[in-house]
Design a protein around this motif. Sequence first.
Motif: not given
Length: 115
Positions: A84-113
Motif C-alpha cells: 500500500g505504499s506505492g513505492l519500491r526500492v530501485r535496483l541500483g539502491r539494492h546494489v548500493i545497500n549490498h556494497i555497504r553491507a559487505v564493506r561494513g561486515a569486512g570492516q567490523n570483522s577485521s577491526s574487532k579481531g
Amino acid sequence: MLSRAATAIPIPATHGSELAATVTATAHTAGQVATVLLVVTIAVAFYLFTCLVWPFGKCRRCKGVGKFKSPFGNAFRHCGKCDGSGLRVRLGRHVINHIRAVRGAGQNSSSKGDR
C-alpha cells in the motif's frame, strides 16, 4: 562484390597495404571500445548517484497508487507487492545497500579481531 574489410572471417593479407589497413582498423576499433566503455561507466555512475539521492521508484504493479479499486463499487484493497505504499526500492539502491553491507561486515570483522 565484397571488400575484405567487411568480412567477419579474417583473410590472410597478400599485399602490404591490406595488412596496414587491418592494423589501422583494429586501432580505430580499440578507440571506439574505450569510448563506449567510458560512456557506459559514466552512465552507470550517474544511475547509482540518482539511486543514492532518490532510492525509491513507483511500484510497477499498482503504478505508484498503492491500492486497487474494485470493479464494482468504491471498495479499495492495498497492493500486495508494495503493501500500500506505492513505492519500491530501485535496483541500483539494492546494489548500493549490498556494497555497504559487505564493506561494513569486512570492516567490523577485521577491526574487532585485531583488538
